[in-house]
Design an enzyme around this catalytic site. Sequence first.
Site, PDB file in Angstrom:
ATOM      1  N   CYS A   2       0.836  -1.192   0.000  1.00  0.00           N
ATOM      2  CA  CYS A   2       0.000   0.000   0.000  1.00  0.00           C
ATOM      3  C   CYS A   2       0.871   1.242   0.000  1.00  0.00           C
ATOM      4  O   CYS A   2       2.043   1.211  -0.344  1.00  0.00           O
ATOM      5  CB  CYS A   2      -0.897   0.001   1.243  1.00  0.00           C
ATOM      6  N   ASP A 104      -2.242  -9.387   7.531  1.00  0.00           N
ATOM      7  CA  ASP A 104      -0.921  -9.581   8.122  1.00  0.00           C
ATOM      8  C   ASP A 104      -0.486  -8.357   8.921  1.00  0.00           C
ATOM      9  O   ASP A 104       0.275  -8.464   9.885  1.00  0.00           O
ATOM     10  CB  ASP A 104       0.111  -9.897   7.038  1.00  0.00           C
ATOM     11  N   ILE A 301      11.316  -9.088 -19.943  1.00  0.00           N
ATOM     12  CA  ILE A 301      11.576  -7.896 -20.755  1.00  0.00           C
ATOM     13  C   ILE A 301      12.578  -8.270 -21.842  1.00  0.00           C
ATOM     14  O   ILE A 301      13.657  -8.808 -21.546  1.00  0.00           O
ATOM     15  CB  ILE A 301      12.156  -6.755 -19.899  1.00  0.00           C
TER      16      ILE A 301
END
Length: 671
Positions: A2, A104, A301
Amino acid sequence: MCGIAGVFNQQSNSPIDAQTLVNMAAIMHHRGPDGFGYQVLDEHGVGFSHARLSIIDLNEQRGRQPFMSADEQLMLAHNGEFYDFQRIRADLTAQGTRFQSKSDSEIVIHLYQRYGLTETLKHLRGEFAFSFYDKQEDALYLVRDRFGIKPLYWTQTEQGVVFGSELKVLFAHPAVKRQFSAEGLYHQLIQVMVPGSTAFEGVQQVMPGHVVKITRTADGLNIDTSKYWDVNFPLANEYPGDEVDEQQYIDGVREHLLDAVQQRMVADVPVGCYLSGGIDSCSILGLAAAATQYSVKAFTIGFDSDAYDETPIAREMAEATGADHHIMALKANDLYDHFVQTLWHTERTIYNTLGVAKYLMSQQVKQAGYKVVMTGEGSDELFAGYPAFRKDMFLHGLDHLPEHERQGEQAILEESNQLFKGAMLAREEYVSEAFNEKMGFTPSCVQPWLSCSPVALQLVSASHREKLQHYDAGKAIADTLDADMLSDRHPLDRAQYVWIKTMLEGQILTWGGDRVDMANSMEARPAFLDHHLAEYAFTVPPHLRIKGNKEKYVLREAMKGLLPETLYKREKFAFMAPPAHTDPEKWKAVELLAEQFLNREAVEAAGLLDYDEVVRTFARHEDPDVPSEEKVQLDAVINHLLGVQVLHHHFVETDVPAMAAARAQELNWRA
């Protein structure tokens, strides 16, 4: 995973604008698009906000942060992941603890209530940054994980302390100043940062493995920084001799890496893997595929330059493991076309457009419906994979070898790493007296960047140059390093310690990691940086990390059974995007950016650079007689010149508080 933000006022009765907290969360919506929360404790002069990316406990209401303890004495906002949390939660529950969620994050509150912060930190495993307020102590704690995988910035204003997961989060607060410092500007141009610093005046980072504790006193805020963990290699004389049992270490590395991978496969959403052509990511994919019942999604990539493209080996590894393989093929123009947007997220300059490539890859991961991938970052740091480590081993760690043999090994190393000379390796030896005094030699990993110091000094504007006349970049960096962690250590350990404290945290985990991954709401989990694995890796004798001319020897042997033979035998190849001078189309894209950001009007308006020196730098780059290794270095310098101008545009010219408010309104995020 977050984003967090908050304010801690100098006066407890000083009100906090809740909408400002919401705006701070809104400007990092990319870090947490699944919801937001805020909490203001007006009578305590503290407020937190949080933008949520739901990975564990997808219930929006139950998992919303900030968390308050049941007795409302503690408040928490957390960014990151804690592994092994189920066992901890079960153990605490058996002791009578009642949890409000399945998240968590909540374990921090209950561990703290039972054990206090010092003991709590010993239980936390993973990548994390969190803010924690204790009403009884009237103290704010800002905590960052051991390696600095997750970012956390803070600054002090006239009203108090403002903190957040990104610089733009701090800049969204109207009291925070937005201006470059002379030293910060200088370090943007030479790539390597002073640990704990940023480009901006008065804005700092919480150091990896550190806690910043802020309390109120009659004289203002007391800010105390303490270290709870460090990279602690054994003393040189504590390693076993040549008769050591290699298999013991090979088995130990395999066991610890498998455990780290399995811990990071725990999520309430699918977990994929980044896959280059290197041992690190191939090992992660191989273990993940073996440990699960489903086909692992792998993302690679690819570059349109054979010298830098690693997709053939990645494709071979994906086929061997039955992975669902996604290859993103990038062309020259793709990288500089997205340079400006990438720097909005990195918030610092980048010397190579690999950061742009990673930004574009995280877009594709998101489009594929994935929020989480495991990555290979950290392996080179633990097992001495970079050419700079081999160079330091040959120069300083093999005293028993005759001089001609050491010089011969170094010549082979230089020849096999010509592509990276001027970037990963210095063009010529650079000596920093401060580093020599601190650790006995100047580590090869910082030489390419410190050697840019004279060039950088000429490139900054006259007003900034005057402030830097007596500034020693090498000393500023060396002064932050803990002498106790360097004293009596093997030269290879000292070199690895410096890299981990500088390039790993300031580059690989920043513009090559969290910032470009989270730009597209994608959580990266670097299994090699599990601290249980790391602490074991520190005990591996240096001659088993680099054996002869083979780097990462013990890891190669531990993973031999699952690696393609070509990769098992292959020398380390640094993962970089092709530099601008290698492709005419790419150089044209650089020139277009320069027309926009490095024209005389833009340069003089920003007041950061010397325009005439910028022109001379471009002329030098275009000189056909300049050797390729100098052009590699000039490519990096020009990227930094563009970068500081782009950063000025993003964070100084732009009204960031107004942008944050507009973003909150667009999202309908209201206090």
